[in-house]
Design an enzyme around this catalytic site. Structure first.
Site, short mmCIF file in Angstrom:
data_model
loop_
_atom_site.label_atom_id
_atom_site.label_comp_id
_atom_site.label_asym_id
_atom_site.label_seq_id
_atom_site.Cartn_x
_atom_site.Cartn_y
_atom_site.Cartn_z
N GLY A 1 4.61 1.66 -0.52
CA GLY A 1 5.80 1.38 -1.45
C GLY A 1 4.88 1.51 -2.53
O GLY A 1 5.66 2.47 -3.71
N ALA B 1 0.95 -0.94 -0.02
CA ALA B 1 0.07 0.05 -0.41
C ALA B 1 0.57 0.76 -0.19
O ALA B 1 0.85 2.24 -0.39
CB ALA B 1 -0.60 -0.05 1.30
N LYS C 1 3.13 9.38 16.74
CA LYS C 1 2.78 9.18 16.11
C LYS C 1 2.11 7.27 16.78
O LYS C 1 1.12 7.04 16.15
CB LYS C 1 3.13 8.55 14.72
CG LYS C 1 2.91 7.78 13.20
CD LYS C 1 2.92 8.07 12.47
CE LYS C 1 1.86 8.19 11.94
NZ LYS C 1 0.97 6.28 11.25
N1 LIG Z 1 -1.06 1.30 5.36
C1 LIG Z 1 -1.17 2.65 6.01
O1 LIG Z 1 -2.68 3.85 5.51
C2 LIG Z 1 0.02 3.04 6.55
C3 LIG Z 1 0.72 2.33 6.90
N2 LIG Z 1 1.85 2.74 7.49
C4 LIG Z 1 2.95 1.66 8.03
O2 LIG Z 1 4.01 1.58 6.89
C5 LIG Z 1 4.00 0.35 6.49
C6 LIG Z 1 4.17 -0.50 5.16
O3 LIG Z 1 2.58 -1.19 5.33
P1 LIG Z 1 1.88 -1.35 4.44
O4 LIG Z 1 1.97 -0.57 3.19
O5 LIG Z 1 -0.10 -1.22 4.68
O6 LIG Z 1 2.12 -2.63 4.11
P2 LIG Z 1 1.90 -3.62 2.55
O7 LIG Z 1 1.27 -5.25 3.85
O8 LIG Z 1 0.77 -3.40 2.41
O9 LIG Z 1 3.01 -3.57 1.75
C7 LIG Z 1 3.69 -4.24 3.03
C8 LIG Z 1 4.82 -4.80 1.74
O10 LIG Z 1 5.96 -5.58 1.30
C9 LIG Z 1 5.61 -6.47 0.96
N3 LIG Z 1 7.34 -7.56 1.01
C10 LIG Z 1 7.09 -7.62 2.82
N4 LIG Z 1 8.54 -7.96 3.06
C11 LIG Z 1 9.35 -8.29 1.59
C12 LIG Z 1 10.86 -8.94 1.43
N5 LIG Z 1 11.33 -9.33 1.88
N6 LIG Z 1 10.68 -8.85 -0.25
C13 LIG Z 1 10.48 -7.46 -0.96
N7 LIG Z 1 8.57 -7.15 -0.32
C14 LIG Z 1 8.61 -7.42 0.60
C15 LIG Z 1 4.65 -7.24 1.01
O11 LIG Z 1 4.91 -8.46 -0.46
P3 LIG Z 1 4.04 -9.70 0.18
O12 LIG Z 1 2.28 -9.10 -0.87
O13 LIG Z 1 4.47 -10.44 -0.90
O14 LIG Z 1 3.61 -9.62 1.45
C16 LIG Z 1 4.07 -5.97 0.49
O15 LIG Z 1 3.97 -5.49 -1.12
C17 LIG Z 1 3.81 -0.76 7.85
O16 LIG Z 1 5.12 -0.52 9.16
C18 LIG Z 1 2.62 0.27 8.17
O17 LIG Z 1 2.63 0.33 10.01
C19 LIG Z 1 2.26 4.11 8.24
C20 LIG Z 1 1.00 5.04 7.92
C21 LIG Z 1 -0.65 4.43 7.51
C1 LIG Z 2 -3.32 7.60 12.10
C2 LIG Z 2 -2.76 7.59 10.83
C3 LIG Z 2 -4.49 6.93 10.33
C4 LIG Z 2 -3.47 8.61 9.95
O1 LIG Z 2 -1.94 9.68 10.69
C5 LIG Z 2 -1.58 6.58 9.59
O2 LIG Z 2 -1.52 7.51 9.31
C6 LIG Z 2 -2.04 4.74 9.98
O3 LIG Z 2 -2.43 4.41 9.76
O4 LIG Z 2 -0.47 4.48 10.44
#
Ligand SMILES: NC(=O)C1=CN([C@@H]2O[C@H](COP(=O)(O)OP(=O)(O)OC[C@H]3O[C@@H](n4cnc5c(N)ncnc54)[C@H](OP(=O)(O)O)[C@@H]3O)[C@@H](O)[C@H]2O)C=CC1
Ligand SMILES: CC(C)(CO)C(=O)C(=O)O
Length: 317
Positions: free
Chosen positions: A18, A16, A197
């Site tokens: 990335g 999500a 956060k």
């Molecule tokens: N989503 C949100 O709204 C928010 C998220 N965050 C933080 O951002 C971070 C990412 O979250 P989010 O984007 O939601 O996570 P997702 O689960 O959507 O994405 C993680 C991605 O990383 C890939 N991945 C994991 N390990 C590897 C590896 N070894 N090699 C290659 N690819 C890999 C996964 O692939 P695969 O599909 O194969 O598992 C997946 O595509 C977290 O720490 C989250 O807490 C912070 C704020 C908001």
């Molecule tokens: C707190 C929130 C919803 C918005 O800042 C967020 O970034 C998260 O889900 O980690």
């Protein structure tokens, strides 16, 4: 764009976060390379699709997609968008994709993520934290749903830069994201920002899983609302015990801001329903340990952590 204005960017973990930021950077003209795992085939074939309540429906096709970090060209910036549960295996992945003196940005929630990765990384790499204030999730292979917000704040953690160079690197990160239309800012104190956060993520991420509901349901029911406030107060006390200033009425401000948000299911909820490991170490264990070391107990957070561990252990495939 000239080569110096067009640094090469690698996305380590195209989920999500990335996928969202990588797609916007690529569409702004940057040279972006995406590392994928389970969604490689779908993205290589159909590209990335972003359904955004802010930016509209956007696509990136073709995508410079890779299955292995060893195949990425050397990247000047590496944006880490994996869940923190993958961090123990990430150092060789990052090292394989990094150009000399590359800037590595952990776009992750939680505490201690930079401290734990740093000793495993080559010394010449710069390490930054990037906090994402956004509501986004995956809705199928290569499909990203963006519900709201989108800002990122950057702080330098460690590496070979002098103080003035650190400032310049943070400004470069801000400029990069700003050029893609993303609200970006530098921050002076990464440790403090991570704690602030967590005041949101600790209650909502875990309670969404435990009580099976999004922010609207959690805020509407009287008991869960009180519990959220009490957990926030504990995290504020933990942050303060660790030496961080917390703005006056901070928890009340977060509660009010959440009341104004459309219903939101935090990323931990999606991890639980998709049977992926929960980010319990970075979001619960690390702050609990840091607060305890500073003489501060967080009993409600501890209980939430224990209950989540129980669910997590029984949930993995
Ligand atoms: N989503 C949100 O709204 C928010 C998220 N965050 C933080 O951002 C971070 C990412 O979250 P989010 O984007 O939601 O996570 P997702 O689960 O959507 O994405 C993680 C991605 O990383 C890939 N991945 C994991 N390990 C590897 C590896 N070894 N090699 C290659 N690819 C890999 C996964 O692939 P695969 O599909 O194969 O598992 C997946 O595509 C977290 O720490 C989250 O807490 C912070 C704020 C908001
Ligand atoms: C707190 C929130 C919803 C918005 O800042 C967020 O970034 C998260 O889900 O980690």
């Amino acid at each position: 764009m000239t080569e110096t204005q067009r640094p090469r960017i690698g996305i380590i973990g195209t989920g999500a976060i990335g996928g969202f930021y990588g797609l916007l950077l690529a569409r702004a003209g940057f040279d972006v390379h995406f590392l994928l795992r389970s969604e490689y085939d779908a993205v290589a074939e159909r590209g990335l699709l972003l359904n955004s309540a802010v930016h509209g429906a956007l696509t990136l096709h073709p995508v410079q997609a890779y299955r292995s970090a060893a195949d990425l060209p050397p990247c000047d910036w590496l944006l880490v968008g994996t869940k923190t549960t993958s961090n123990p295996e990430l150092a060789p992945v990052i090292a394989a994709a990094a150009a000399e003196g590359a800037k590595v940005v952990l776009l992750q929630n939680g505490l201690g993520v930079e401290e734990e990765l740093r000793p495993l990384l080559p010394e010449g790499l710069h390490l930054l934290g990037g906090l994402c204030y956004i509501c986004v999730h995956r809705d199928g292979p290569g499909v990203i749903e963006h519900q709201a917000l989108g800002a990122v704040t950057f702080g330098y953690h460690s590496g070979p830069a002098s103080t003035s160079e650190q400032q310049a690197i943070v400004e470069a990160a801000v400029a990069l994201f700003s050029a893609a239309g993303i609200d970006a800012k530098g921050m002076a104190n990464l440790g403090q920002a991570r704690w602030l956060k967590l005041v949101w993520n600790v209650p909502y991420n875990g309670l969404a899983v435990l009580l099976d509901g999004g922010t609207t349901k959690l805020m509407k029911q009287a008991d869960s609302r009180v519990l959220i406030g009490a957990i926030m107060d504990e995290v504020v006390q933990g942050a303060q015990a660790c030496g961080h200033a917390v703005p006056e009425n901070y928890a009340a401000q977060l509660l009010a801001a959440t009341d104004r948000m459309a219903d939101y299911l935090p990323s931990m909820y999606h991890d639980y329903t998709q049977r992926r490991p929960l980010e319990l170490h970075a979001i619960y264990a690390a702050p609990l340990a840091a607060a305890a070391a500073a003489g501060c107990a967080m009993p409600r957070v501890e209980m939430l952590y224990q209950a989540l561990r129980f669910l997590d252990e029984g949930n993995l495939d």
